[in-house]
Design an enzyme around this catalytic site. Structure first.
Site, PDB file in Angstrom:
ATOM      1  N   ASP A  13      62.585  38.297  17.038  1.00  0.00           N
ATOM      2  CA  ASP A  13      61.573  38.869  17.934  1.00  0.00           C
ATOM      3  C   ASP A  13      60.806  40.017  17.288  1.00  0.00           C
ATOM      4  OD1 ASP A  13      62.452  37.083  19.918  1.00  0.00           O
ATOM      5  OD2 ASP A  13      64.067  38.460  20.460  1.00  0.00           O
ATOM      6  N   GLY A  15      57.894  39.670  15.922  1.00  0.00           N
ATOM      7  CA  GLY A  15      56.448  39.414  15.982  1.00  0.00           C
ATOM      8  C   GLY A  15      55.997  38.484  14.873  1.00  0.00           C
ATOM      9  N   GLY A  40      61.277  31.574  19.689  1.00  0.00           N
ATOM     10  CA  GLY A  40      60.184  31.667  20.652  1.00  0.00           C
ATOM     11  C   GLY A  40      59.069  32.470  20.021  1.00  0.00           C
ATOM     12  N   HIS A  41      58.055  31.783  19.508  1.00  0.00           N
ATOM     13  CA  HIS A  41      56.984  32.477  18.801  1.00  0.00           C
ATOM     14  C   HIS A  41      55.722  32.500  19.656  1.00  0.00           C
ATOM     15  CE1 HIS A  41      59.208  31.574  14.795  1.00  0.00           C
ATOM     16  NE2 HIS A  41      59.846  32.390  15.590  1.00  0.00           N
ATOM     17  N   ARG A 139      79.772  16.603   9.570  1.00  0.00           N
ATOM     18  CA  ARG A 139      79.329  15.262   9.156  1.00  0.00           C
ATOM     19  C   ARG A 139      79.485  14.224  10.254  1.00  0.00           C
ATOM     20  NH1 ARG A 139      83.108  16.111   4.257  1.00  0.00           N
ATOM     21  NH2 ARG A 139      84.137  17.078   6.034  1.00  0.00           N
ATOM     22  N   GLN A 219      64.121  33.321  14.020  1.00  0.00           N
ATOM     23  CA  GLN A 219      65.190  34.310  14.183  1.00  0.00           C
ATOM     24  C   GLN A 219      64.998  35.469  13.177  1.00  0.00           C
ATOM     25  OE1 GLN A 219      66.555  30.730  14.102  1.00  0.00           O
ATOM     26  NE2 GLN A 219      65.887  30.906  16.197  1.00  0.00           N
ATOM     27  N   GLY A 393      48.799  45.640  18.246  1.00  0.00           N
ATOM     28  CA  GLY A 393      48.594  45.015  19.557  1.00  0.00           C
ATOM     29  C   GLY A 393      48.787  43.527  19.439  1.00  0.00           C
TER      30      GLY A 393
END
Ligand code: IMO
Ligand code: MG
Length: 408
Positions: A13, A15, A40-41, A139, A219, A393
């Site tokens: 997170d 950015g 989550g981008h 496997r 991540q 921003g």
């Protein structure tokens, strides 16, 4: 052939989405090399907000080839749903601009179920990530190439037979439910089949044609299965090493870009030496809107930890840093930064003067309050890596460029 890699320098997170989006505009190929829908981008274009979890962020700016590499774990249902949402926002997918490595592993409903059962200690995103990687390493997982080979259905049954033998937490009724998921999965993978490829020829062609290549990390470094705060980590190699195993190509990255949030956050359980439990932490959460893009959970917030970041620079060999969300520090009063830990592992701080001014949208380093300039310089002096870009921003134009981002 300029090659770039973007990696989260902390616990995720930071950015990354915004910077990948800015870079992707000039890229011919963007590749995700690890992780799954736990990422989550968020990318903002004007008033339009795009959130990607699996699909490389390059699709948003129209990059000509976007690849999900073999190091990723991908749920068919989640992928198709994400593509549908992005399509509604005007983004087009075709095998010409999107490919999924046949060697990538599938996340299946059973993995999500097991993640729920095992989640408590770690506080995972419950996207089935750990169990899917467990199957891969054990496997017993299912690769996407089974769809192309026509063996997916048999593999699905065989996998559930194994699950039945191994996991006592799954009762008969749940197993029936999981078996009933098959028709929808079959329908979904059929739709996704044209995208499944051996990605190596795509990569070697891009290399021989001197294309601009961007590797998009998900991540952050301290969620890395090897280098993170184990066991409070994710199940993939989130640091630079994962780029090679997760794609099957060696790239001498011109720019190894570390994304550093100007304070620290973490979601889920695990150590966090600079965590704040007071009003300042609460203000950081509010200022930075620190709520997860994937799970909506509120993020734990704390001071910038330079001792941690020093290690991140060592692991990843960063040669360019992006300093994000600096505008969220305005009005907090004096700012602490951790420079070391004591014998008990508690953070040792240096205090720097804060600033009151609103920095949102500032695009000139010299226009920043002097104390803010000092804060930024202190960080780069400590880490001995230049901060080339400061993000002021959420909008892609809200950046201060101090060092050219693109290699010419
Ligand atoms: P992006 O790409 C922040 C965290 C989870 C949990 C741990 C393990 O948006 O930066 P998992 O579901 O991966 O098994 O959960 O890792 N985590 C993240 N935290 N940002 C992320 O991704 C994360 N992906 C996983 O909260 O603590
Ligand atoms: Mg996230």
């Amino acid at each position: 052939m300029p090659a770039y890699i973007v990696i989260g320098a902390q616990w995720g997170d930071e950015g990354k989405g915004k910077i990948v989006d800015v870079l992707a505009e000039k890229m011919d190929l963007v590749l995700r090399f690890q992780g799954g829908a736990n990422a989550g981008h968020t990318v903002l274009h004007g008033n339009t907000k795009y959130v990607t979890h699996l699909v490389p962020s390059g699709v948003i700016s129209g990059c000509s080839m976007n690849i999900i590499g073999n190091g990723c774990v991908v749920c068919p249902l989640t992928l198709l749903e994400e593509m549908r949402i992005l399509e509604k926002q005007g983004i087009a997918f075709s095998p010409q601009n999107f490919a999924l490595s046949g060697s990538a592993h599938m996340v299946l409903p059973v993995h999500k179920y097991l993640d729920k059962c095992l989640n408590e200690k770690i506080g995972t995103t419950v996207r089935g990530i750990g169990p899917a990687y467990t199957d891969k390493v054990q496997r017993t997982g299912i690769r996407w190439e089974t769809v192309s080979a026509g063996t997916f259905e048999a593999a699905y049954h065989e996998h559930l037979d194994l699950v039945e033998k191994v996991y006592a937490v799954i009762d008969k009724a749940e197993l029936e439910e999981l078996r009933r998921a098959l028709p929808q999965l079959l329908e979904t993978v059929e739709i996704l089949k044209p995208y499944i490829r051996d990605i190596r020829p795509l990569l070697s062609r891009a290399l021989s044609e001197n294309k601009n290549i961007l590797f998009e990390g998900a991540q952050g470094t301290f969620l890395d299965i090897d280098h993170g705060t184990y066991p409070f980590v994710t199940s993939s190699s989130t640091s630079i090493g994962g780029a090679f195993t997760g794609s099957g190509v060696f790239l001498d990255f011109d720019k190894r870009i570390g994304i550093v949030k100007s304070y620290t956050t973490r979601v889920g359980e695990g150590p966090f030496p600079t965590e704040l439990f007071d009003e300042t932490g609460e203000r950081l959460r509010r200022n930075g809107n620190e709520y997860g893009a994937t799970t909506g959970r509120s993020r734990r917030c704390g001071w910038l930890d330079l001792a941690l970041l020093k290690r991140s620079c060592l692991i990843n060999g960063f040669n360019y840093l992006v300093f994000s969300k600096i505008s969220c520090l305005s009005g907090l009063g004096p700012l602490k930064v951790a420079v070391d830990y004591d014998a008990a592992g508690k953070a040792i701080y240096t205090e720097l003067p804060g600033w009151e001014e609103d920095l949102e949208g500032c695009r000139d380093f010299n226009a920043l309050p002097k104390n803010c300039q000092t804060y930024i310089r202190f960080v780069e002096d400590f880490l001995q890596v230049p901060i080339g870009l400061v993000s002021t921003g959420p909008d892609r134009n809200n950046v201060i460029l101090r060092k050219a981002l693109f290699s010419s």
